[in-house]
Design an enzyme around this catalytic site. Structure first.
Site, PDB file in Angstrom:
ATOM      1  CG  ASN A  68      -0.339  -0.742   2.796  1.00  0.00           C
ATOM      2  OD1 ASN A  68       0.102  -1.134   3.137  1.00  0.00           O
ATOM      3  ND2 ASN A  68      -0.787   0.848   3.651  1.00  0.00           N
ATOM      4  CB  ILE A  69       1.857   3.941  -2.330  1.00  0.00           C
ATOM      5  CG1 ILE A  69       2.274   2.294  -2.900  1.00  0.00           C
ATOM      6  CG2 ILE A  69       2.411   5.239  -2.686  1.00  0.00           C
ATOM      7  CD1 ILE A  69       2.991   2.143  -4.099  1.00  0.00           C
ATOM      8  CD  GLU A  70      -1.302   5.079   4.812  1.00  0.00           C
ATOM      9  OE1 GLU A  70      -0.982   6.115   5.018  1.00  0.00           O
ATOM     10  OE2 GLU A  70      -2.657   3.828   5.027  1.00  0.00           O
TER      11      GLU A  70
ATOM     12  CB  CYS B 291      -4.957  -1.450  -1.791  1.00  0.00           C
ATOM     13  SG  CYS B 291      -6.159  -0.999  -0.977  1.00  0.00           S
TER      14      CYS B 291
ATOM     15  CD  GLU C  61      -4.771  -6.078  -1.225  1.00  0.00           C
ATOM     16  OE1 GLU C  61      -4.154  -5.288  -0.566  1.00  0.00           O
ATOM     17  OE2 GLU C  61      -5.192  -6.594  -0.193  1.00  0.00           O
TER      18      GLU C  61
ATOM     19  CB  CYS D   6     -10.730  -2.899   0.289  1.00  0.00           C
ATOM     20  SG  CYS D   6     -10.365  -2.625  -0.964  1.00  0.00           S
TER      21      CYS D   6
ATOM     22  CB  CYS E 163      -8.364  -5.165  -3.689  1.00  0.00           C
ATOM     23  SG  CYS E 163      -6.624  -3.383  -3.257  1.00  0.00           S
TER      24      CYS E 163
HETATM   25  N1  THU Z   1      -5.190  -1.162   2.452  1.00  0.00           N
HETATM   26  C1  THU Z   1      -4.900  -2.338   1.547  1.00  0.00           C
HETATM   27  O1  THU Z   1      -3.166  -2.248   1.230  1.00  0.00           O
HETATM   28  N2  THU Z   1      -5.316  -3.181   1.265  1.00  0.00           N
HETATM   29  C2  THU Z   1      -6.741  -3.703   1.665  1.00  0.00           C
HETATM   30  O2  THU Z   1      -7.048  -4.683   1.167  1.00  0.00           O
HETATM   31  C3  THU Z   1      -7.602  -2.675   2.337  1.00  0.00           C
HETATM   32  C4  THU Z   1      -6.443  -2.238   2.690  1.00  0.00           C
HETATM   33  C5  THU Z   1      -4.667  -0.031   3.239  1.00  0.00           C
HETATM   34  C6  THU Z   1      -5.131   1.054   2.299  1.00  0.00           C
HETATM   35  C7  THU Z   1      -4.087   2.154   3.204  1.00  0.00           C
HETATM   36  O3  THU Z   1      -2.841   2.111   3.592  1.00  0.00           O
HETATM   37  C8  THU Z   1      -4.291   0.885   4.717  1.00  0.00           C
HETATM   38  O4  THU Z   1      -4.788  -0.513   4.469  1.00  0.00           O
HETATM   39  C9  THU Z   1      -5.445   1.280   5.668  1.00  0.00           C
HETATM   40  O5  THU Z   1      -6.313   1.329   5.005  1.00  0.00           O
END
Ligand code: THU
Length: 135
Positions: A42-44, A53, A55, A90, A93
């Site tokens: 994940n890259i915020e 996300c 995935e 999620c 994804c």
């Molecule tokens: N996140 C994912 O990388 N994959 C998911 O299926 C659900 C959430 C990440 C997004 C965000 O950076 C962090 O988890 C919290 O929501």
């Protein structure tokens, strides 16, 4: 590439997460039919909504390299990069995966670095949307 090796690749990818806002680290490892593994984290973003996300990072890396045929996916995630249980994908994804993978596609959810749960995409996303009507 064994299932356990794919899970380990997801656990390794989790450590590369850029998650300064949530502190929640996620890693994914997508095994392609040709044997290549595409990892993702994940890259915020400070603006929050551009966050992607793990995935989808993995799927988009593969598709943008011309790869669309996949065998299985492993996912690992937890607070501060610690695995204390499974991290199911999620809804967004799940929908992206359903574009490229069939309902019997295996998804491995890491519980610990050595233990995982196996589910299918169809179990995660039953009765999914497509541009075909369901009879
Ligand atoms: N996140 C994912 O990388 N994959 C998911 O299926 C659900 C959430 C990440 C997004 C965000 O950076 C962090 O988890 C919290 O929501």
């Amino acid at each position: 590439m064994t299932e356990q090796q794919l899970v380990q690749a997801a656990v390794a990818a989790m450590q590369r997460a850029y998650a300064p806002y949530s502190g929640f680290f996620v890693g994914a490892a997508l095994l392609a039919a040709d044997g290549r593994v595409f990892t993702g984290c994940n890259i915020e973003n400070a603006s929050f909504t551009p966050t992607v996300c793990a995935e989808r990072t993995a799927v988009f890396k593969a598709v943008s390299e011309g790869v669309r045929d996949f065998k299985m996916l492993a996912i690992a995630g937890g607070k501060s990069g610690k695995l204390t249980g499974v991290c199911p994908p999620c809804g967004v994804c799940r929908q992206v995966l359903s574009e490229f993978c069939p309902p019997d596609f295996p998804v491995l959810l890491a519980e610990t670095p050595d233990r995982f749960r196996r589910v299918t995409l169809g179990e995660l996303l039953p009765y999914s949307f497509s541009l075909e009507n369901t009879p």
